[in-house]
Design a protein around this motif. Sequence first.
Motif, short mmCIF file in Angstrom:
data_model
loop_
_atom_site.label_atom_id
_atom_site.label_comp_id
_atom_site.label_asym_id
_atom_site.label_seq_id
_atom_site.Cartn_x
_atom_site.Cartn_y
_atom_site.Cartn_z
N ILE A 60 0.88 -1.16 0.00
CA ILE A 60 0.00 0.00 0.00
C ILE A 60 0.92 1.21 0.00
O ILE A 60 1.80 1.34 0.85
N ARG A 62 1.99 4.78 0.78
CA ARG A 62 1.71 5.75 1.84
C ARG A 62 2.62 6.95 1.65
O ARG A 62 3.70 6.83 1.08
N LEU A 102 -3.69 -3.39 8.28
CA LEU A 102 -2.75 -2.29 8.11
C LEU A 102 -2.53 -1.58 9.43
O LEU A 102 -3.33 -1.71 10.36
N ASP A 104 -3.02 1.36 10.28
CA ASP A 104 -4.09 2.29 10.66
C ASP A 104 -5.40 1.56 10.98
O ASP A 104 -6.42 2.18 11.22
N HIS A 106 -7.14 -0.51 8.97
CA HIS A 106 -7.86 -0.99 7.80
C HIS A 106 -7.43 -2.42 7.49
O HIS A 106 -6.33 -2.84 7.84
N MET A 127 -10.65 -4.03 -0.10
CA MET A 127 -10.80 -3.54 1.27
C MET A 127 -11.91 -4.33 1.95
O MET A 127 -12.92 -4.65 1.34
N ALA A 132 -11.44 2.86 2.24
CA ALA A 132 -10.44 3.91 2.42
C ALA A 132 -9.80 4.20 1.07
O ALA A 132 -9.67 3.32 0.24
N LEU A 134 -7.02 4.09 -0.64
CA LEU A 134 -5.68 3.53 -0.63
C LEU A 134 -5.25 3.19 -2.04
O LEU A 134 -6.07 2.89 -2.90
N ARG A 135 -3.94 3.20 -2.25
CA ARG A 135 -3.39 2.82 -3.56
C ARG A 135 -2.52 1.58 -3.38
O ARG A 135 -1.57 1.58 -2.60
#
Length: 164
Positions: A60, A62, A102, A104, A106, A127, A132, A134-135
């Motif tokens: 992911i 960030r 993750l 956070d 998620h 997800m 969220a 996210l990439r």
Amino acid sequence: MTAPIALDDGTEWLEADGLGGFASGTTGGLRTRRYHALLLAATTPPTGRMVLVNGFDAWIERADRPEYLSRQRYASGVVAPETGATLESFAAEPWPTWTWRLRDGHRVEQELFVTHGAPVAALRWRMVGKPAPLRLAIRPFFSGRDSHSTHHENPAFRFAADET
């Protein structure tokens, strides 16, 4: 919340394509055998098999640093990256499914499906729970080697593309 799964707990999974090929690995995601592969195709069954895709790196993206959903074992005792998402669960049925937590909170689910009757492996990430923005980034490890061999450094390989 469940206890995290160890990346090297020794348990394995295998999904056959019905043609002599398969995808296989450990439930924790580390490839520990030369036969662990995302796509191992039977070219001349019953003996000829080629590893076409060893595996992949998935993370992911960030702003501060990537959060890896995958890790690689490069030598005995060397796993990189050292930290990443927590493997929360693994299910073998109906096909291999990993759930990553993750930092956070998620959760990301990763599924692997091997088509019966064709040398095809499909992956899906999604997800779980609260969405969220996210990439996800993926880097496949293409191989093209006999299933009984291993790859070694090739100093003659050129990464630069020829431009015409």
